[in-house]
Design an enzyme around this catalytic site. Structure first.
Site, PDB file in Angstrom:
ATOM      1  CG  PHE A 205      44.380  45.053  34.841  1.00 34.94           C
ATOM      2  CD1 PHE A 205      43.410  44.140  35.229  1.00 34.94           C
ATOM      3  CD2 PHE A 205      44.460  45.385  33.484  1.00 34.94           C
ATOM      4  CE1 PHE A 205      42.554  43.555  34.294  1.00 34.94           C
ATOM      5  CE2 PHE A 205      43.612  44.813  32.547  1.00 34.94           C
ATOM      6  CZ  PHE A 205      42.654  43.892  32.948  1.00 34.94           C
TER       7      PHE A 205
ATOM      8  NE  ARG B 123      56.659  50.121  39.230  1.00 33.54           N
ATOM      9  CZ  ARG B 123      56.362  48.887  39.651  1.00 33.54           C
ATOM     10  NH1 ARG B 123      55.187  48.354  39.378  1.00 33.54           N
ATOM     11  NH2 ARG B 123      57.219  48.192  40.351  1.00 33.54           N
TER      12      ARG B 123
ATOM     13  CB  CYS C 271      52.692  38.820  34.248  1.00 31.37           C
ATOM     14  SG  CYS C 271      51.067  38.477  34.930  1.00 31.37           S
TER      15      CYS C 271
ATOM     16  CG  ASP D  20      50.860  45.058  34.819  1.00 34.51           C
ATOM     17  OD1 ASP D  20      51.151  43.971  34.288  1.00 34.51           O
ATOM     18  OD2 ASP D  20      51.315  45.419  35.919  1.00 34.51           O
TER      19      ASP D  20
ATOM     20  CG  ASP E 292      42.981  46.885  40.901  1.00 31.47           C
ATOM     21  OD1 ASP E 292      44.062  46.654  40.335  1.00 31.47           O
ATOM     22  OD2 ASP E 292      42.405  46.033  41.620  1.00 31.47           O
TER      23      ASP E 292
HETATM   24  N1  SAH Z   1      50.130  47.163  37.459  1.00 34.39           N
HETATM   25  C1  SAH Z   1      50.302  46.742  38.826  1.00 34.39           C
HETATM   26  C2  SAH Z   1      50.117  45.250  39.016  1.00 34.39           C
HETATM   27  C3  SAH Z   1      48.796  44.714  38.519  1.00 34.39           C
HETATM   28  S1  SAH Z   1      48.337  43.238  39.278  1.00 34.39           S
HETATM   29  C4  SAH Z   1      51.667  47.198  39.336  1.00 34.39           C
HETATM   30  O1  SAH Z   1      52.496  47.656  38.540  1.00 34.39           O
HETATM   31  O2  SAH Z   1      51.908  47.108  40.535  1.00 34.39           O
HETATM   32  C5  SAH Z   1      46.758  42.963  38.651  1.00 34.39           C
HETATM   33  C6  SAH Z   1      45.660  43.802  39.298  1.00 34.39           C
HETATM   34  O3  SAH Z   1      44.497  43.611  38.510  1.00 34.39           O
HETATM   35  C7  SAH Z   1      45.255  43.451  40.717  1.00 34.39           C
HETATM   36  O4  SAH Z   1      45.365  44.585  41.525  1.00 34.39           O
HETATM   37  C8  SAH Z   1      43.783  42.982  40.615  1.00 34.39           C
HETATM   38  O5  SAH Z   1      42.998  43.458  41.708  1.00 34.39           O
HETATM   39  C9  SAH Z   1      43.355  43.642  39.357  1.00 34.39           C
HETATM   40  N2  SAH Z   1      42.276  42.992  38.569  1.00 34.39           N
HETATM   41  C10 SAH Z   1      42.147  41.687  38.251  1.00 34.39           C
HETATM   42  N3  SAH Z   1      41.121  41.501  37.401  1.00 34.39           N
HETATM   43  C11 SAH Z   1      40.580  42.735  37.170  1.00 34.39           C
HETATM   44  C12 SAH Z   1      39.521  43.208  36.368  1.00 34.39           C
HETATM   45  N4  SAH Z   1      38.797  42.376  35.613  1.00 34.39           N
HETATM   46  N5  SAH Z   1      39.263  44.539  36.359  1.00 34.39           N
HETATM   47  C13 SAH Z   1      40.005  45.386  37.106  1.00 34.39           C
HETATM   48  N6  SAH Z   1      41.038  44.991  37.876  1.00 34.39           N
HETATM   49  C14 SAH Z   1      41.319  43.687  37.909  1.00 34.39           C
END
Ligand code: SAH
Length: 395
Positions: free
Chosen positions: A227, A211, A339, A299, A249
């Site tokens: 995401f 970040r 990840c 992410d 998201d």
């Molecule tokens: N970048 C964040 C962590 C991401 S975790 C951080 O730094 O804290 C992954 C996220 O993707 C979750 O919140 C989940 O709700 C979302 N997600 C999963 N599939 C998705 C999709 N197809 N479109 C949008 N969001 C999605």
């Protein structure tokens, strides 16, 4: 007498390299009876003592090593030593980055297979994911109480992998009161964590340094945070001077927290959007509409759940990277992550390179990223390395 596992000839090699897993196929025979999670001694085919671990008959990984020292007993003091050593190992990092949220124990890499412990201010959240960890819950809690007398202790063992170990999913409060929310701080940014509803133990501590890296590029850019979860990449980007951040998201509760994360950091909400949309659809739509961004963060959740779906997962990674490259302004920055532990780093780089080819963009890799140092990788346990990322310039 503890039960004993005897390995096939030649199948002691990984243990001699101190890898902590013993697969079913490596075991020639067993002496004595053991129940789920019991401590067993592991011997080579000639009867030489190799290690002591936890028996997990339902899993492909039938034992996980607690110790390679023959005289080390798996008692309260053992867990105290291991957790204390892990905690001490993180003090420098905590001081350097002003952390109040940190991974205290990273399972195998801290010598405690199946045990994850995160600390969010005065709340410890633990995940006990192996039969051995389950067996010794009381000892682990005892050690945590000794080392962190001021902390409440909550358990989030609601992870599907427990079923492979023959364990039920469970969530329980062990000590103190469960706060609805905790505020942690890292690199001067405050973050709301919801321990009961949040992902994993509540938050993604592993992306902390990434970040900060992404924020270095954010000044004056229009950022798309895909995401976004609770929007922390976005908070950092705004703090780093981004012109505007769009958080995408599919979770409303995550987006609500994302908005509140800006508020508690006194960041300008008018420079942010919070959009509930599927990233795949949204990126294609932006492309159709000719909308561009100057920086995109990708992410996604873990796409590779098993080796069998690696090819499909690669397609998913390639699609989002391709779509993102198509909507980046010239000189735009893509911060892209995987990840998935089962995704090899080189393959991830190739997928991003293939996306560049298909997008018809010249792309440079500027930085290679990984997980934060409170998620260390034991040298004997390469599986501990799971998070990889690239900062790319898209020309
Ligand atoms: N970048 C964040 C962590 C991401 S975790 C951080 O730094 O804290 C992954 C996220 O993707 C979750 O919140 C989940 O709700 C979302 N997600 C999963 N599939 C998705 C999709 N197809 N479109 C949008 N969001 C999605």
């Amino acid at each position: 007498m503890p039960s004993t596992l005897i390995l096939h000839p030649e199948r002691d090699k990984s243990l001699l390299r101190r890898h902590p897993w013993i697969f079913a196929s490596a075991i020639k025979s067993q002496k004595g009876r053991a129940r789920l999670g019991d401590t067993v001694d592991i011997l080579n085919h000639e009867g030489k003592w190799l290690a002591r671990g936890a028996w997990s008959p339902h899993s492909q990984i039938q034992a996980r090593v607690w110790t390679f020292k023959e005289d080390e007993v798996i008692d309260n003091a053992f867990f105290l030593r291991r957790i204390q050593s892990a905690w001490e190992g993180r003090q420098e990092l905590i001081a350097r980055q002003g952390l109040t949220g940190c991974r205290v124990v990273a399972a195998e890499s801290d010598g405690l297979p199946g045990v994850t412990i995160d600390k969010y201010a005065d709340l410890l959240v633990c995940q006990l994911l192996s039969a051995g960890a389950e067996k010794h819950r009381d000892k682990i809690l005892w050690a945590l109480d000794k080392l962190f007398p001021e902390c409440a202790i909550y358990e989030r063992s609601d992870v599907a992998v427990r079923q492979k170990e023959g364990l039920e999913l469970l969530v329980q409060m062990h000590k103190g009161k469960l706060p609805e929310e905790v505020i942690i701080e890292e690199n001067g940014v405050k973050i709301l964590v919801n321990p009961a509803q949040g992902h994993k133990t509540g938050f993604y501590l592993d992306q902390r340094d990434n970040r900060a890296v992404a924020a270095r590029y954010a000044k004056d850019r229009r950022v798309l945070n895909c995401f976004s979860y609770t929007g922390t990449f976005g908070s950092y980007a705004l703090a780093g001077g981004a012109r505007h951040v769009t958080n995408l998201d599919v979770s409303d509760s995550a987006l609500t927290l994302a908005r509140r994360n800006l508020q508690i950091n006194q960041l300008d909400e008018s420079r942010s959007d919070f959009i509930n949309a599927d990233v795949f659809d949204a990126l294609r739509k932006y492309h159709q509409d000719g909308q561009q961004f100057d920086q995109i963060i990708l992410d996604p959740p873990k796409f590779v759940e098993s080796k069998a779906n690696l090819t499909r997962a690669c397609r998913g990674y390639k699609d989002i990277n391709l779509y993102a490259m198509q909507i980046l302004s010239p000189g735009g920055i893509l911060c892209t992550f995987s990840c998935s532990g089962l995704m090899p780093t080189e393959l991830f780089h190739k997928v991003v390179a293939d996306a560049a080819l298909d997008a018809g963009r010249d792309v440079q890799f500027l930085e290679r990223l990984s997980q934060a140092p409170d998620h260390p990788v034991a040298s004997s346990y390469p599986e501990g390395y799971y998070l990889k990322g690239l900062v790319c310039r898209v020309l």
